[in-house]
Each structure stands twice: as structure tokens, then as C-alpha cells.
Design a protein around this motif. Structure first.
Motif, PDB file in Angstrom:
ATOM      1  N   ALA A  45     -25.192  35.845  -5.787  1.00  0.00           N
ATOM      2  CA  ALA A  45     -25.408  34.729  -6.785  1.00  0.00           C
ATOM      3  C   ALA A  45     -25.408  35.268  -8.159  1.00  0.00           C
ATOM      4  N   THR A  46     -26.113  36.196  -8.497  1.00  0.00           N
ATOM      5  CA  THR A  46     -26.033  36.847  -9.692  1.00  0.00           C
ATOM      6  C   THR A  46     -24.710  37.405 -10.470  1.00  0.00           C
ATOM      7  N   GLY A  47     -23.959  37.670  -9.340  1.00  0.00           N
ATOM      8  CA  GLY A  47     -22.709  38.415  -9.792  1.00  0.00           C
ATOM      9  C   GLY A  47     -21.810  37.192 -10.095  1.00  0.00           C
ATOM     10  N   GLY A  77     -27.320  26.419 -17.511  1.00  0.00           N
ATOM     11  CA  GLY A  77     -28.577  26.663 -16.162  1.00  0.00           C
ATOM     12  C   GLY A  77     -28.125  27.822 -15.268  1.00  0.00           C
ATOM     13  N   HIS A  78     -28.639  27.868 -14.180  1.00  0.00           N
ATOM     14  CA  HIS A  78     -28.468  28.799 -13.133  1.00  0.00           C
ATOM     15  C   HIS A  78     -27.839  28.347 -11.691  1.00  0.00           C
ATOM     16  N   ARG A  79     -27.499  26.954 -11.691  1.00  0.00           N
ATOM     17  CA  ARG A  79     -27.197  26.360 -10.566  1.00  0.00           C
ATOM     18  C   ARG A  79     -25.495  26.875 -10.492  1.00  0.00           C
ATOM     19  N   ILE A  80     -25.196  27.765  -9.854  1.00  0.00           N
ATOM     20  CA  ILE A  80     -23.835  28.190  -9.580  1.00  0.00           C
ATOM     21  C   ILE A  80     -23.122  26.968  -9.190  1.00  0.00           C
ATOM     22  N   VAL A 113     -35.049  29.547  -8.392  1.00  0.00           N
ATOM     23  CA  VAL A 113     -36.601  29.562  -8.468  1.00  0.00           C
ATOM     24  C   VAL A 113     -36.904  28.182  -8.416  1.00  0.00           C
ATOM     25  N   LYS A 114     -36.570  27.306  -9.404  1.00  0.00           N
ATOM     26  CA  LYS A 114     -36.979  26.023  -9.381  1.00  0.00           C
ATOM     27  C   LYS A 114     -37.018  24.878  -8.307  1.00  0.00           C
TER      28      LYS A 114
END
Length: 220
Positions: A45-47, A77-80, A113-114
Motif C-alpha cells: 500500500a505504501t509503495g 489523500g492516502h486512499r490509493i 487509519v481513518k
């Protein structure tokens, strides 16, 4: 793009992507007991998020001749799964998009996280609990529409291997866009570890055929 900006972008590509994706590959290759699957998912997910944002930056610079500022990048955001749909969908064929979208949504739900489940086991006020294995099998939802997945020896291992295959192709497609300069204009210096993430066997593979092979390997 200034030399300092180019250096930062290349450092992110090399230091970030190569380590995250290589780490994920090591985990799935070495783990026969599925004890490191959560670490694998976090690395993937991070990559993928970093790779998506590198592609976004290159596209933005190509279109505007400016680097996106901090506010623009934060709004991604962080939602890939949403980054993919909002900014990258045009680069993927319709025939396989359901696999990519399901995989990215699954990763987002697990590691975000959220909106996800990362800390759900710390909530002692309700009866909810989180088992990553139960989440990974969600990748089979579009699969079972096309294939018979009855009589499978281990649904979790099957799911993990199918998910890994889908993510490898997704990653290969994005990196190939950079290598061929379909995105950007050569700002990224392609080194061996980056090229290894985009082998032709993943880039041009037929996901349906490969998924069917994996399913057959796990049948009684």
C-alpha cells in the motif's frame, strides 16, 4: 524542473519504491505460514501510494510546467483506490479494471487509519475484531464471478497469491508509463531495481489466464 526537485523525485523513486516493493516480494516468497501478510499489505500500500503520486507529479508537471504544491499533494489523500480512479484510470484497460479496483480498495480498507481497520482491535467497547486473513479473501469477490473456487485447499493463501499477481501487474503498468515516457519526459532515471519491478511477464500477462492457473494449483 530544478536539479533539486529532480533529485528529490528520483530519491523517492529509488529509496522508497525499491525498498517497499522488494520487501513485499521477500515476504510473500518466504512466508509459508501467512504470518507476515499484514506487513506485506502495508508495504504494498505504501509503495503503490508513492508510485501513484510520482506519476501524478509527472503528469501535473507535463501539463502545467509546475510542480504541484504541498496543498495539491495533500488533497490527494492516502486512499490509493481513489487516487487511481480520479487520476490514473485512463491508463488501464476496461477488461482488467475490476481486478485493480478491487485490489486497491482492499488495501485501502486494511491500511487506511481513518476509514479502515488498523486500530480496530484497540476498541474494547464493542465486539468487533480484525483478522487480516478475513479481509484478504475479499479479492475473490470478482474472481468467483469468472471462476469456480469451490474445493480450494486454502482460501487465504489463494487470495494472497492472486492479490500479489494483480498488484505486480498494476505496478508494472505505472512504471512502464514512466520508462516509455508516456508519463513525464525522462525526469526519472531508470535504474535496475526500478526496471525489475516492471518485467514484461507482468506487464503483458493475461490476468484471467494466470489467475486460473493459481486457482487450479490450490484445488483439492
Amino acid at each position: 524542473m530544478s536539479l533539486e526537485q529532480l533529485k528529490k523525485l528520483n530519491d523517492e523513486m529509488i529509496d522508497g519504491l525499491c525498498s517497499f516493493f522488494k520487501g513485499a516480494n521477500i515476504l510473500i516468497e518466504k512466508d509459508t505460514e501467512i504470518v507476515t501478510i499484514y506487513a506485506y499489505l502495508l508495504l504494498q500500500a505504501t509503495g503503490i501510494e508513492r508510485l501513484q503520486k510520482i506519476v501524478f507529479i509527472l503528469k501535473y508537471f507535463s501539463e502545467t510546467k509546475n510542480i504541484p504544491n504541498e496543498n495539491i499533494l495533500k488533497k490527494l489523500g492516502h486512499r490509493i483506490d481513489k487516487i487511481h480512479v480520479n487520476h490514473l484510470l485512463e491508463h488501464f484497460s476496461d477488461t482488467e479494471k475490476i481486478y485493480f479496483e478491487t485490489a486497491l480498495k482492499l488495501l485501502t480498507e486494511i491500511v487506511n487509519v481513518k476509514d479502515g481497520y488498523r486500530y480496530v482491535n484497540f476498541n474494547f467497547q464493542d465486539s468487533k475484531s480484525f483478522m487480516v486473513q478475513q479481509q484478504v479473501v475479499k479479492i475473490l469477490e470478482p474472481i468467483k464471478l469468472e471462476f469456480d473456487i469451490t474445493n480450494i485447499l486454502d482460501l487465504t493463501k489463494l487470495s494472497w497469491n492472486i492479490l500479489d499477481l494483480i498488484l505486480k501487474k498494476y505496478t508494472a503498468i505505472l512504471i512502464d508509463l514512466i520508462i516509455k515516457k508516456e508519463i513525464g519526459n525522462g525526469e526519472i532515471s531508470i535504474i535496475s531495481c526500478v526496471q525489475q519491478l516492471s518485467p514484461k511477464k507482468y506487464l503483458f500477462m493475461n490476468l484471467n489466464l494466470e489467475i486460473e492457473k493459481i486457482i487450479n494449483n490450490y484445488k483439492n
